[in-house]
Design a protein around this motif. Structure first.
Motif, PDB file in Angstrom:
ATOM      1  N   TRP A  31       0.879  -1.189   0.000  1.00 35.41           N
ATOM      2  CA  TRP A  31       0.000   0.000   0.000  1.00 35.41           C
ATOM      3  C   TRP A  31       0.909   1.228   0.000  1.00 35.41           C
ATOM      4  O   TRP A  31       1.578   1.520   0.977  1.00 35.41           O
ATOM      5  CB  TRP A  31      -0.889  -0.003   1.245  1.00 35.41           C
ATOM      6  N   LYS A  32       0.927   1.955  -1.090  1.00 39.82           N
ATOM      7  CA  LYS A  32       1.907   3.032  -1.261  1.00 39.82           C
ATOM      8  C   LYS A  32       1.418   4.410  -0.839  1.00 39.82           C
ATOM      9  O   LYS A  32       2.222   5.328  -0.649  1.00 39.82           O
ATOM     10  CB  LYS A  32       2.351   3.091  -2.726  1.00 39.82           C
ATOM     11  N   ASN A  33       0.113   4.563  -0.709  1.00 44.31           N
ATOM     12  CA  ASN A  33      -0.430   5.885  -0.409  1.00 44.31           C
ATOM     13  C   ASN A  33      -0.571   6.066   1.100  1.00 44.31           C
ATOM     14  O   ASN A  33      -1.639   5.841   1.677  1.00 44.31           O
ATOM     15  CB  ASN A  33      -1.787   6.063  -1.096  1.00 44.31           C
ATOM     16  N   THR A  97       1.509  -6.793   3.468  1.00 48.11           N
ATOM     17  CA  THR A  97       0.120  -6.500   3.093  1.00 48.11           C
ATOM     18  C   THR A  97      -0.740  -6.051   4.278  1.00 48.11           C
ATOM     19  O   THR A  97      -1.960  -5.986   4.156  1.00 48.11           O
ATOM     20  CB  THR A  97      -0.536  -7.732   2.451  1.00 48.11           C
ATOM     21  N   PHE A  98      -0.126  -5.715   5.405  1.00 47.28           N
ATOM     22  CA  PHE A  98      -0.945  -5.481   6.593  1.00 47.28           C
ATOM     23  C   PHE A  98      -1.878  -4.279   6.432  1.00 47.28           C
ATOM     24  O   PHE A  98      -3.016  -4.308   6.913  1.00 47.28           O
ATOM     25  CB  PHE A  98      -0.061  -5.366   7.843  1.00 47.28           C
ATOM     26  N   ILE A  99      -1.439  -3.216   5.763  1.00 45.80           N
ATOM     27  CA  ILE A  99      -2.320  -2.069   5.553  1.00 45.80           C
ATOM     28  C   ILE A  99      -3.445  -2.426   4.588  1.00 45.80           C
ATOM     29  O   ILE A  99      -4.611  -2.112   4.824  1.00 45.80           O
ATOM     30  CB  ILE A  99      -1.537  -0.845   5.026  1.00 45.80           C
ATOM     31  N   THR A 100      -3.096  -3.082   3.494  1.00 45.50           N
ATOM     32  CA  THR A 100      -4.089  -3.482   2.492  1.00 45.50           C
ATOM     33  C   THR A 100      -5.200  -4.300   3.128  1.00 45.50           C
ATOM     34  O   THR A 100      -6.397  -4.075   2.852  1.00 45.50           O
ATOM     35  CB  THR A 100      -3.421  -4.293   1.369  1.00 45.50           C
ATOM     36  N   GLU A 101      -4.829  -5.243   3.996  1.00 39.67           N
ATOM     37  CA  GLU A 101      -5.827  -6.100   4.634  1.00 39.67           C
ATOM     38  C   GLU A 101      -6.688  -5.324   5.623  1.00 39.67           C
ATOM     39  O   GLU A 101      -7.886  -5.594   5.763  1.00 39.67           O
ATOM     40  CB  GLU A 101      -5.144  -7.279   5.332  1.00 39.67           C
ATOM     41  N   LEU A 102      -6.098  -4.356   6.324  1.00 39.16           N
ATOM     42  CA  LEU A 102      -6.885  -3.529   7.249  1.00 39.16           C
ATOM     43  C   LEU A 102      -7.911  -2.699   6.489  1.00 39.16           C
ATOM     44  O   LEU A 102      -9.083  -2.621   6.881  1.00 39.16           O
ATOM     45  CB  LEU A 102      -5.972  -2.610   8.051  1.00 39.16           C
ATOM     46  N   VAL A 103      -7.474  -2.070   5.401  1.00 36.13           N
ATOM     47  CA  VAL A 103      -8.382  -1.235   4.603  1.00 36.13           C
ATOM     48  C   VAL A 103      -9.499  -2.091   4.001  1.00 36.13           C
ATOM     49  O   VAL A 103     -10.673  -1.683   3.966  1.00 36.13           O
ATOM     50  CB  VAL A 103      -7.615  -0.491   3.498  1.00 36.13           C
TER      51      VAL A 103
END
Length: 240
Positions: A31-33, A97-103
């Motif tokens: 997650w880059k943003n 991928t921890f941010i991607t999964e949270l979002v």
């Protein structure tokens, strides 16, 4: 785009030994943003200089005194620009991928206001820190999964009364509804159970808090509190 930006707030107090793992793993996110807001509580070590030198894009805020976990997060929150606000301890190492999964979980249902990652112990990566906590009739919390070996039992999405402050993310729109005098965390808590008070207000506002088990991080539990006076720790823990 700011529409899907994640604001990551990291509080620090003499935590330079943990920062390479934390920042290094964040830099590998898919997650880059995101933006990182590093709030330093009047550290005596070289934490601030290290962050400025190695991660110059980080927003660094320096408190003149140790404000504690609660108010330092308030300081960071007030300049956060993201749609999502992630509170992350400095003594953590995150997966790609921890941010991607949270979002993904946050956006899966409008009733979900906050999420917590699966938090495993850095020194024992097959063991849980805490899956989250639940209110009991005694007034004390029951910490589900505390010290338990990871297993399929913990690989399901469940509602939590309170997330653990080491890694929790909320929709900014939800946090704006639960502010008290412009703060999201009660400054009088200083440290311990401040996230419980905040999560209680999230539930009262009509939202759920969820365990997002596919988002995984590792936590050096008690890294900051281990350097504090034990009487100070016990006082604030039981008071709160």
């Amino acid at each position: 785009m700011k529409s899907d930006m994640v604001s990551i707030i990291i509080i620090n107090w003499n935590g330079i030994k943990w920062l390479p793992d934390c920042f290094g793993s964040l830099a590998k996110q898919d997650w880059k943003n995101y933006e990182i807001i590093f709030v330093d509580n009047a550290s005596k070590d070289e934490s601030v200089a290290w962050v400025k030198r190695n991660y110059p894009k980080t927003e660094v805020l320096i408190n003149k005194e140790n404000l504690g976990f609660s108010d330092a997060n308030n300081v960071g929150y007030k300049i956060a620009k993201g749609k999502y606000v992630l509170f992350l301890n400095n003594d953590t190492r995150v997966t790609k991928t921890f941010i991607t999964e949270l979002v993904k979980v946050l956006d899966s249902d409008s009733i979900i206001g906050g999420v917590q990652s699966k938090i495993l112990l850095m020194d024992h990566p097959d063991t849980h820190d805490s899956v989250g906590a639940f209110f009991t009739s005694t007034g004390f919390l029951y910490h589900y999964g505390f010290g338990a070996k990871d297993s399929p039992k913990y690989n399901k999405q469940i509602d939590l009364y309170t997330a653990k402050g080491a890694c929790m993310m909320f929709k900014r729109s939800v946090l704006e509804k639960i502010e008290v005098d412009g703060n999201i965390l009660d400054p009088s808590y200083f440290a311990y159970f401040e996230e419980t008070d905040m999560c209680h207000r999230v539930w009262l506002a009509g939202y759920h808090i969820v365990y997002a088990y596919e988002s995984v991080i590792y936590h050096k539990m008690g890294a900051t509190s281990s350097s504090m006076n034990n009487a100070f720790v016990q006082y604030h823990s039981f008071k709160n």
